[in-house]
Write a protein that holds these residues in place. Sequence first.
Motif, mmCIF file in Angstrom:
data_model
loop_
_atom_site.group_PDB
_atom_site.id
_atom_site.type_symbol
_atom_site.label_atom_id
_atom_site.label_comp_id
_atom_site.label_asym_id
_atom_site.label_seq_id
_atom_site.Cartn_x
_atom_site.Cartn_y
_atom_site.Cartn_z
ATOM 1 N N ASP A 124 0.813 -1.219 0.000
ATOM 2 C CA ASP A 124 0.000 0.000 0.000
ATOM 3 C C ASP A 124 0.847 1.270 0.000
ATOM 4 O OD1 ASP A 124 0.995 0.045 2.584
ATOM 5 O OD2 ASP A 124 -0.950 -0.089 3.563
ATOM 6 N N GLY A 125 2.184 1.121 -0.074
ATOM 7 C CA GLY A 125 3.075 2.275 -0.145
ATOM 8 C C GLY A 125 3.540 2.799 1.199
ATOM 9 N N LYS A 126 3.033 2.256 2.298
ATOM 10 C CA LYS A 126 3.432 2.717 3.623
ATOM 11 C C LYS A 126 4.754 2.073 4.033
ATOM 12 C CE LYS A 126 -1.173 3.713 5.270
ATOM 13 N NZ LYS A 126 -2.185 3.451 6.287
ATOM 14 N N LEU A 127 5.548 2.826 4.801
ATOM 15 C CA LEU A 127 6.814 2.292 5.293
ATOM 16 C C LEU A 127 6.562 1.138 6.252
ATOM 17 C CD1 LEU A 127 8.718 5.628 5.995
ATOM 18 C CD2 LEU A 127 9.069 4.063 4.102
ATOM 19 N N LYS A 128 7.481 0.189 6.264
ATOM 20 C CA LYS A 128 7.354 -0.996 7.116
ATOM 21 C C LYS A 128 7.794 -0.731 8.550
ATOM 22 C CE LYS A 128 8.159 -4.385 3.477
ATOM 23 N NZ LYS A 128 9.051 -5.455 3.014
ATOM 24 N N CYS A 129 8.591 0.288 8.763
ATOM 25 C CA CYS A 129 9.239 0.444 10.064
ATOM 26 C C CYS A 129 9.349 1.927 10.427
ATOM 27 C CB CYS A 129 10.616 -0.198 9.977
ATOM 28 S SG CYS A 129 11.638 0.011 11.419
ATOM 29 N N SER A 130 9.090 2.238 11.692
ATOM 30 C CA SER A 130 9.182 3.626 12.148
ATOM 31 C C SER A 130 10.624 4.131 12.111
ATOM 32 C CB SER A 130 8.603 3.769 13.548
ATOM 33 O OG SER A 130 9.263 2.895 14.437
ATOM 34 N N ILE A 131 11.586 3.239 12.257
ATOM 35 C CA ILE A 131 12.991 3.644 12.163
ATOM 36 C C ILE A 131 13.310 4.056 10.734
ATOM 37 C CG2 ILE A 131 15.389 2.846 12.337
ATOM 38 C CD1 ILE A 131 14.509 1.213 14.768
ATOM 39 N N GLU A 132 12.751 3.354 9.766
ATOM 40 C CA GLU A 132 12.933 3.750 8.362
ATOM 41 C C GLU A 132 12.409 5.162 8.144
ATOM 42 O OE1 GLU A 132 12.354 0.604 5.098
ATOM 43 O OE2 GLU A 132 11.093 -0.071 6.768
ATOM 44 N N TYR A 133 11.245 5.444 8.730
ATOM 45 C CA TYR A 133 10.664 6.781 8.598
ATOM 46 C C TYR A 133 11.600 7.839 9.171
ATOM 47 C CZ TYR A 133 7.711 10.827 9.324
ATOM 48 O OH TYR A 133 7.226 12.112 9.320
ATOM 49 N N THR A 134 12.089 7.575 10.380
ATOM 50 C CA THR A 134 12.985 8.540 11.031
ATOM 51 C C THR A 134 14.240 8.767 10.203
ATOM 52 O OG1 THR A 134 12.166 7.798 13.183
ATOM 53 C CG2 THR A 134 14.225 9.069 13.172
ATOM 54 N N LEU A 135 14.837 7.698 9.716
ATOM 55 C CA LEU A 135 16.047 7.826 8.905
ATOM 56 C C LEU A 135 15.772 8.511 7.576
ATOM 57 C CD1 LEU A 135 17.820 4.451 9.652
ATOM 58 C CD2 LEU A 135 18.441 6.739 10.464
ATOM 59 N N GLN A 136 14.569 8.322 7.043
ATOM 60 C CA GLN A 136 14.197 9.008 5.813
ATOM 61 C C GLN A 136 14.195 10.522 6.036
ATOM 62 O OE1 GLN A 136 10.066 8.576 4.566
ATOM 63 N NE2 GLN A 136 10.732 8.386 2.443
ATOM 64 N N LYS A 137 13.804 10.946 7.222
ATOM 65 C CA LYS A 137 13.716 12.372 7.539
ATOM 66 C C LYS A 137 15.058 12.981 7.955
ATOM 67 C CE LYS A 137 9.378 12.422 6.735
ATOM 68 N NZ LYS A 137 8.895 13.018 5.505
ATOM 69 N N ILE A 138 15.840 12.256 8.757
ATOM 70 C CA ILE A 138 17.075 12.856 9.293
ATOM 71 C C ILE A 138 18.319 12.073 8.906
ATOM 72 C CG2 ILE A 138 15.909 13.968 11.233
ATOM 73 C CD1 ILE A 138 17.143 11.723 13.026
ATOM 74 N N GLY A 139 18.181 11.118 7.989
ATOM 75 C CA GLY A 139 19.343 10.358 7.542
ATOM 76 C C GLY A 139 20.261 11.220 6.698
ATOM 77 N N GLY A 140 21.426 10.720 6.441
ATOM 78 C CA GLY A 140 22.423 11.497 5.713
ATOM 79 C C GLY A 140 23.577 11.785 6.643
ATOM 80 N N LYS A 141 24.712 12.010 6.064
ATOM 81 C CA LYS A 141 25.930 12.149 6.855
ATOM 82 C C LYS A 141 25.899 13.354 7.790
ATOM 83 C CE LYS A 141 30.928 12.241 6.426
ATOM 84 N NZ LYS A 141 32.064 12.096 5.536
ATOM 85 N N TRP A 142 25.243 14.451 7.387
ATOM 86 C CA TRP A 142 25.396 15.698 8.122
ATOM 87 C C TRP A 142 24.153 16.174 8.867
ATOM 88 C CZ3 TRP A 142 30.284 16.658 8.568
ATOM 89 C CH2 TRP A 142 31.170 16.272 7.551
ATOM 90 N N LYS A 143 22.980 15.662 8.549
ATOM 91 C CA LYS A 143 21.751 16.229 9.118
ATOM 92 C C LYS A 143 21.712 16.176 10.641
ATOM 93 C CE LYS A 143 18.696 15.598 5.188
ATOM 94 N NZ LYS A 143 17.500 14.894 4.683
ATOM 95 N N THR A 144 22.032 15.030 11.231
ATOM 96 C CA THR A 144 21.967 14.941 12.692
ATOM 97 C C THR A 144 23.014 15.843 13.342
ATOM 98 O OG1 THR A 144 23.303 12.923 12.591
ATOM 99 C CG2 THR A 144 20.920 12.651 12.839
ATOM 100 N N VAL A 145 24.154 15.983 12.702
ATOM 101 C CA VAL A 145 25.204 16.856 13.255
ATOM 102 C C VAL A 145 24.756 18.324 13.171
ATOM 103 C CG1 VAL A 145 27.623 17.537 13.096
ATOM 104 C CG2 VAL A 145 26.966 15.186 12.590
ATOM 105 N N ILE A 146 24.132 18.707 12.078
ATOM 106 C CA ILE A 146 23.593 20.069 11.940
ATOM 107 C C ILE A 146 22.560 20.324 13.031
ATOM 108 C CG2 ILE A 146 22.189 21.592 10.498
ATOM 109 C CD1 ILE A 146 23.486 20.130 8.037
ATOM 110 N N LEU A 147 21.637 19.394 13.199
ATOM 111 C CA LEU A 147 20.602 19.548 14.223
ATOM 112 C C LEU A 147 21.209 19.657 15.615
ATOM 113 C CD1 LEU A 147 18.034 16.965 12.809
ATOM 114 C CD2 LEU A 147 17.748 19.458 12.885
ATOM 115 N N TRP A 148 22.229 18.838 15.884
ATOM 116 C CA TRP A 148 22.890 18.884 17.194
ATOM 117 C C TRP A 148 23.514 20.253 17.449
ATOM 118 C CZ3 TRP A 148 22.836 16.777 21.718
ATOM 119 C CH2 TRP A 148 23.891 16.986 22.605
ATOM 120 N N HIS A 149 24.236 20.765 16.468
ATOM 121 C CA HIS A 149 24.882 22.065 16.671
ATOM 122 C C HIS A 149 23.854 23.185 16.847
ATOM 123 C CE1 HIS A 149 29.103 21.139 16.505
ATOM 124 N NE2 HIS A 149 28.902 20.371 15.444
ATOM 125 N N LEU A 150 22.767 23.141 16.109
ATOM 126 C CA LEU A 150 21.740 24.170 16.290
ATOM 127 C C LEU A 150 21.089 24.052 17.663
ATOM 128 C CD1 LEU A 150 20.091 24.225 12.753
ATOM 129 C CD2 LEU A 150 21.559 25.968 13.774
#
Length: 109
Positions: free
Chosen positions: A6-32
């Motif tokens: 149905d197009g929905k993600l299988k896992c809430s962790i996948e959702y979270t990583l889809q939003k804040i995944g990437g090498k720098w996003k969490t580090v940017i958020l931490w510094h802010l």
Amino acid sequence: MSTHDDGKLKCSIEYTLQKIGGKWKTVILWHLAVDGTLRYNEIRSLLPGVTHKVLSQQLKELEEEGFIDRKSYNTVPPKVEYTLTAFGATLLPILKQMHEWGTVHGDLA
């Protein structure tokens, strides 16, 4: 990203990583979160090795997702500031745990 039929993600962790995944996003958020409002060049100086293109893209994605606010001032030279939103601050418990885990287990010497 794997999904159900149905197009929905299988896992809430996948959702979270889809939003804040990437090498720098969490580090940017931490510094802010820790340093407060920062200008583009201040963020860039905190992330050695990040390219202008990648940093710009990561900031744009975080803004589009509602995690950060971008405020542009009509000045010469241009001035842009980034701030963590209230929605972005909801990630602080996760970021703090990541920071603590990295402090204990990381070889940062």
